[in-house]
Write a protein that holds these residues in place. Structure first.
Motif, PDB file in Angstrom:
ATOM      1  N   VAL A  61       0.840  -1.203   0.000  1.00  0.00           N
ATOM      2  CA  VAL A  61       0.000   0.000   0.000  1.00  0.00           C
ATOM      3  C   VAL A  61       0.872   1.249   0.000  1.00  0.00           C
ATOM      4  N   VAL A  62       1.908   1.252   0.833  1.00  0.00           N
ATOM      5  CA  VAL A  62       2.811   2.410   0.891  1.00  0.00           C
ATOM      6  C   VAL A  62       3.415   2.687  -0.479  1.00  0.00           C
ATOM      7  N   ILE A  63       3.944   1.653  -1.117  1.00  0.00           N
ATOM      8  CA  ILE A  63       4.626   1.835  -2.394  1.00  0.00           C
ATOM      9  C   ILE A  63       3.644   2.206  -3.494  1.00  0.00           C
ATOM     10  N   VAL A 101       0.810   3.863  -3.296  1.00  0.00           N
ATOM     11  CA  VAL A 101       0.383   5.256  -3.156  1.00  0.00           C
ATOM     12  C   VAL A 101       1.543   6.204  -3.432  1.00  0.00           C
ATOM     13  N   ALA A 102       2.700   5.938  -2.835  1.00  0.00           N
ATOM     14  CA  ALA A 102       3.839   6.848  -2.976  1.00  0.00           C
ATOM     15  C   ALA A 102       4.351   6.893  -4.409  1.00  0.00           C
ATOM     16  N   ALA A 104       0.451   3.107   7.225  1.00  0.00           N
ATOM     17  CA  ALA A 104       0.825   2.963   5.818  1.00  0.00           C
ATOM     18  C   ALA A 104       0.620   4.263   5.046  1.00  0.00           C
ATOM     19  N   LEU A 105      -0.501   4.939   5.280  1.00  0.00           N
ATOM     20  CA  LEU A 105      -0.757   6.191   4.559  1.00  0.00           C
ATOM     21  C   LEU A 105       0.201   7.296   4.977  1.00  0.00           C
ATOM     22  N   ALA A 121       3.369   6.631   3.208  1.00  0.00           N
ATOM     23  CA  ALA A 121       3.224   6.957   1.787  1.00  0.00           C
ATOM     24  C   ALA A 121       3.408   8.457   1.557  1.00  0.00           C
ATOM     25  N   TYR A 138       7.107   9.167   1.813  1.00  0.00           N
ATOM     26  CA  TYR A 138       7.911   8.644   0.709  1.00  0.00           C
ATOM     27  C   TYR A 138       7.659   9.381  -0.611  1.00  0.00           C
ATOM     28  N   THR A 139       6.491  10.001  -0.754  1.00  0.00           N
ATOM     29  CA  THR A 139       6.129  10.618  -2.032  1.00  0.00           C
ATOM     30  C   THR A 139       7.141  11.660  -2.518  1.00  0.00           C
ATOM     31  N   GLY A 164      10.928   1.768  -6.699  1.00  0.00           N
ATOM     32  CA  GLY A 164       9.838   1.136  -5.962  1.00  0.00           C
ATOM     33  C   GLY A 164      10.287  -0.142  -5.277  1.00  0.00           C
ATOM     34  N   ALA A 223       9.911   0.298   3.342  1.00  0.00           N
ATOM     35  CA  ALA A 223       8.542   0.413   3.854  1.00  0.00           C
ATOM     36  C   ALA A 223       8.213  -0.750   4.785  1.00  0.00           C
TER      37      ALA A 223
END
Length: 296
Positions: free
Chosen positions: A103-105, A107-108, A161-162, A165, A168-169, A219, A226
């Protein structure tokens, strides 16, 4: 041949096409370490998908009479402090550990790539604004954002997780922006503009696919980080909540066992995390080195 009002020579006959050879070429050239890492990643993904189905016992079923009992044929890794089968919890915990990082990857990488391509295409004040906002987010580490999210929304895997994200963005945007700017400056982009192709079509059909190797390499590396960050957040009690099986939760729950001479729970969860994190980092670095050589 005369120049048009746009200052470019008119294109007659030929259709502009992007340079080939920069699409995803699989695992070619990553070496034996890269292939070994890919095997570990595939195995971890299979365990994450099928772990709950192949776990020999319910992961939360405990019996205090078997607390800290060692390995046996039916329980190869023994029992934890609550008398739960460690192997079953390790298999089931792979899903939350891998899914959270995914999920982190997702979204980011999506948000970072969109911002990077917009910044590279528009340039000027748009690029400056995106860069300034990215620098602002850089000031907040991912773990700090996770603590803030837990304070506002309560501890959970998804808030953690959000928040990661978001952290990381800007890193993704900064890395991908350089590749997007290089792609933006190539002659075929100018030719496509002269032919009247829409900006969104050029970006989605040509720019994004041609910088895909950079996106995939970054990624892959970030997936390992992550997974580590989410495990650390769960270890602190701000991510996945007990009794749900998770590798970070298992590392935290096993602390009492370590002090009493029963390190199996923390040790197995830690080894699983290390293997997955190292595999993603090694494969990501190999992919990154390969795409760097391809551009040199």
């Amino acid at each position: 041949m005369t120049a048009t009002a746009t200052g470019h020579a008119p294109v007659t006959g030929a259709v502009a096409t992007p340079a080939r050879g920069r699409r995803l070429p699989g695992l070619r050239g990553v070496g034996w370490l890269g292939y070994a890492s890919a095997v570990i990643i595939v195995l971890a993904a299979l365990v994450a998908v099928f772990g709950p189905l192949i776990a020999p016992f319910p992961p939360n079923q405990g019996d205090l009479a078997h607390a800290f009992v060692g390995a046996s044929p039916a329980h190869p890794l023994g029992y934890d402090s609550q008398g739960r089968d460690i192997l079953s919890r390790l298999l089931v915990g792979a899903r939350s550990s891998m899914l959270g990082a995914l999920v982190v990857i997702a979204v980011a990488m999506t948000a970072g790539t969109v911002l990077a391509v917009i910044a590279a295409w528009r340039k000027g004040w748009v690029d400056s604004l995106i860069s300034s906002c990215s620098d602002l987010v850089f000031a907040f580490p991912g773990l700090l954002l996770a603590v803030l999210a837990a304070a506002v929304f309560g501890p959970s895997q998804w808030s953690a997780a959000l928040s990661l994200a978001v952290a990381y963005t800007p890193y993704v945007a900064r890395i991908v922006r350089g590749a997007a700017i290089r792609e933006r400056s190539l002659p075929y982009i100018e030719a496509l503009e002269v032919q009247g192709s829409a900006a969104w079509a050029i970006c989605t059909r040509h720019v994004a696919p041609n910088i895909a190797p950079v996106i995939v390499a970054q990624g892959t590396i970030l997936f390992g980080w992550a997974a580590l960050d989410l495990a650390a957040i769960s270890f602190l009690g701000l991510g996945v909540q007990p009794p749900q099986a998770d590798w970070g939760v298992m590392a935290a729950d096993g602390q009492t066992g370590v002090l009493q001479g029963f390190p199996a729970e923390s040790l197995t969860a830690g080894v699983a995390l290390v293997l997955v994190i190292v595999a993603f980092n090694v494969l990501g670095e190999r992919l990154n080195d390969r795409q760097t050589k391809d551009h040199s």
